[in-house]
Scaffold this motif. Structure first.
Motif, PDB file in Angstrom:
ATOM      1  N   PHE A 260     -15.632 -26.294   9.336  1.00 54.47           N
ATOM      2  CA  PHE A 260     -16.917 -25.609   9.393  1.00 54.47           C
ATOM      3  C   PHE A 260     -17.652 -25.840   8.081  1.00 54.47           C
ATOM      4  CE2 PHE A 260     -19.931 -22.139   9.973  1.00 54.47           C
ATOM      5  CZ  PHE A 260     -20.217 -22.290  11.317  1.00 54.47           C
ATOM      6  N   PRO A 261     -18.909 -26.267   8.125  1.00 59.60           N
ATOM      7  CA  PRO A 261     -19.552 -26.812   6.923  1.00 59.60           C
ATOM      8  C   PRO A 261     -20.119 -25.814   5.928  1.00 59.60           C
ATOM      9  CG  PRO A 261     -21.031 -26.989   8.794  1.00 59.60           C
ATOM     10  CD  PRO A 261     -19.733 -26.469   9.331  1.00 59.60           C
ATOM     11  N   PHE A 262     -20.251 -24.537   6.264  1.00 63.70           N
ATOM     12  CA  PHE A 262     -20.852 -23.635   5.281  1.00 63.70           C
ATOM     13  C   PHE A 262     -20.306 -22.211   5.420  1.00 63.70           C
ATOM     14  CE2 PHE A 262     -23.718 -23.520   8.943  1.00 63.70           C
ATOM     15  CZ  PHE A 262     -23.956 -22.173   9.113  1.00 63.70           C
ATOM     16  N   ARG A 263     -20.495 -21.469   4.321  1.00 59.73           N
ATOM     17  CA  ARG A 263     -20.125 -20.068   4.223  1.00 59.73           C
ATOM     18  C   ARG A 263     -21.382 -19.202   4.309  1.00 59.73           C
ATOM     19  NH1 ARG A 263     -15.522 -19.076   0.540  1.00 59.73           N
ATOM     20  NH2 ARG A 263     -14.233 -20.946   0.586  1.00 59.73           N
ATOM     21  N   LEU A 264     -21.198 -17.938   4.633  1.00 57.60           N
ATOM     22  CA  LEU A 264     -22.320 -17.017   4.691  1.00 57.60           C
ATOM     23  C   LEU A 264     -21.921 -15.706   4.023  1.00 57.60           C
ATOM     24  CD1 LEU A 264     -25.222 -16.626   5.732  1.00 57.60           C
ATOM     25  CD2 LEU A 264     -24.251 -15.646   7.823  1.00 57.60           C
ATOM     26  N   PHE A 265     -22.664 -15.310   2.986  1.00 60.08           N
ATOM     27  CA  PHE A 265     -22.369 -14.119   2.187  1.00 60.08           C
ATOM     28  C   PHE A 265     -20.909 -14.132   1.713  1.00 60.08           C
ATOM     29  CE2 PHE A 265     -25.602 -12.697   5.391  1.00 60.08           C
ATOM     30  CZ  PHE A 265     -26.684 -12.762   4.523  1.00 60.08           C
ATOM     31  N   ASN A 266     -20.450 -15.305   1.353  1.00 56.54           N
ATOM     32  CA  ASN A 266     -19.037 -15.515   1.055  1.00 56.54           C
ATOM     33  C   ASN A 266     -18.936 -16.662   0.056  1.00 56.54           C
ATOM     34  OD1 ASN A 266     -16.240 -15.782   1.176  1.00 56.54           O
ATOM     35  ND2 ASN A 266     -16.286 -16.913   3.102  1.00 56.54           N
ATOM     36  N   HIS A 267     -19.358 -16.380  -1.180  1.00 60.12           N
ATOM     37  CA  HIS A 267     -19.408 -17.434  -2.198  1.00 60.12           C
ATOM     38  C   HIS A 267     -18.014 -17.957  -2.530  1.00 60.12           C
ATOM     39  CE1 HIS A 267     -23.218 -15.153  -3.711  1.00 60.12           C
ATOM     40  NE2 HIS A 267     -23.489 -15.923  -2.676  1.00 60.12           N
ATOM     41  N   PRO A 268     -17.931 -19.193  -3.006  1.00 62.22           N
ATOM     42  CA  PRO A 268     -16.657 -19.688  -3.537  1.00 62.22           C
ATOM     43  C   PRO A 268     -16.123 -18.720  -4.592  1.00 62.22           C
ATOM     44  CG  PRO A 268     -18.270 -21.461  -3.425  1.00 62.22           C
ATOM     45  CD  PRO A 268     -19.009 -20.196  -3.104  1.00 62.22           C
ATOM     46  N   GLU A 269     -14.800 -18.522  -4.574  1.00 61.10           N
ATOM     47  CA  GLU A 269     -14.206 -17.504  -5.437  1.00 61.10           C
ATOM     48  C   GLU A 269     -13.171 -18.101  -6.386  1.00 61.10           C
ATOM     49  OE1 GLU A 269     -12.489 -13.034  -4.878  1.00 61.10           O
ATOM     50  OE2 GLU A 269     -11.600 -14.557  -3.585  1.00 61.10           O
ATOM     51  N   ILE A 270     -13.284 -17.724  -7.643  1.00 59.68           N
ATOM     52  CA  ILE A 270     -12.298 -18.063  -8.669  1.00 59.68           C
ATOM     53  C   ILE A 270     -11.705 -16.753  -9.161  1.00 59.68           C
ATOM     54  CG2 ILE A 270     -11.952 -19.097 -10.935  1.00 59.68           C
ATOM     55  CD1 ILE A 270     -14.544 -20.804 -10.196  1.00 59.68           C
TER      56      ILE A 270
END
Length: 282
Positions: A260-270
């Motif tokens: 699935f190509p994108f996230r929604l209200f779910n930024h990459p997390e470190i």
């Protein structure tokens, strides 16, 4: 005029989606334990999916971690950008020792064995159902890296039906839990912490499990939360955040995307974890 409005909408949508998928969030945890003699800073990365994310390097430079732990799906199952990810891996090792386990995507690659060799050559400590021990600032850290190999579509279907036969990890845990250091388990699949009946990991005497895989549910809807995760289905419990105290599970929302190509209200997390002894108010 109508075409101009449509063009503006498309541009705004592109900018919005780009922001959602490339604005890095840093989530911090503080854990205290009597076994911790000197403060240890751990950066937890997961599910890069062949994304050499420059924001990671900037955050590492700021955090100055003692350890970096990667919980699988570093390279996706198409092998995209493999060479770039190997070069990116070398940059990671310049900041701190890197401990790495496999995810379902690496396990699907025909050249799995040679890839593990290449990752070791970059400087990664590759743990395939193996343990390692490292002393940081006087604190002994014991690490168990699990190679769960739950990758195939047949495995997913069997898990959904409840007929999947999980690997017996009891001998690994029994040996690992006899160690005296602060014990960290690296597992790609967060649901294995509690959702797999008598095979669940939370019954063992260790301190912390780090996992990924769920991608934060891909979409996180206001007032609803994470939407969907492979292996957990709709509204997954183990898609982000932490569960339990001892052992404690911390789940990364991950960094890249798979099919699935994108996230929604779910930024990459470190994730940044600070281990310290009790009453250390530094």
């Amino acid at each position: 005029m109508i075409f101009f409005i449509i063009a503006i909408i498309i541009i705004l949508l592109f900018v919005f989606l780009y922001y959602q998928n490339n604005k890095a969030d840093v989530t911090r945890y503080k854990i205290t334990d009597e076994k911790i003699k000197g403060t240890v800073k751990i950066v937890h990365l997961s599910d890069l999916h062949s994304k050499p994310f420059s924001a990671v390097l900037k955050i590492l430079a700021s955090v100055k971690p003692d350890l970096i732990m990667i919980t699988g799906d570093y390279i996706n199952d198409k092998g995209r950008k493999k060479n770039k990810m190997l070069e990116f891996g070398k940059k990671l090792t310049e900041f701190a020792p890197v401990y790495y386990i496999t995810g379902n995507h690496e396990r699907r690659l025909e050249y799995f064995d040679s890839l593990m060799g290449e990752l070791k050559e970059t400087g990664f400590n590759v743990l395939l159902d193996e343990t390692d021990e490292i002393t940081v600032n006087g604190t002994v850290i014991d690490i168990l890296g699990l190679d769960e190999n739950q990758a195939s579509m047949e495995a997913y279907k069997a898990r959904k039906k409840g007929t999947f036969e999980y690997k017996d990890v009891k001998p690994l845990f029994d040996e690992f839990c006899s160690k005296d250091g602060y014990k960290i388990v690296l597992s790609h699949f967060p649901e294995n912490f509690e959702m797999v009946g008598e095979m669940n990991y939370s019954r063992y005497d260790f301190d912390l499990q780090l996992s990924g895989h769920a991608h934060g549910g891909q979409f996180i809807l206001p007032f609803i939360g994470p939407v969907l995760s492979p292996g957990q289905g709709f509204f997954p419990k183990y898609a982000q955040g932490s569960v339990g105290e001892k052992p404690k599970l911390i789940v990364s929302r991950g960094i890249g995307n798979a099919e699935f190509p994108f996230r929604l209200f779910n930024h990459p997390e470190i994730i940044v974890i600070r281990l310290s002894k009790p009453l250390d108010e530094e």
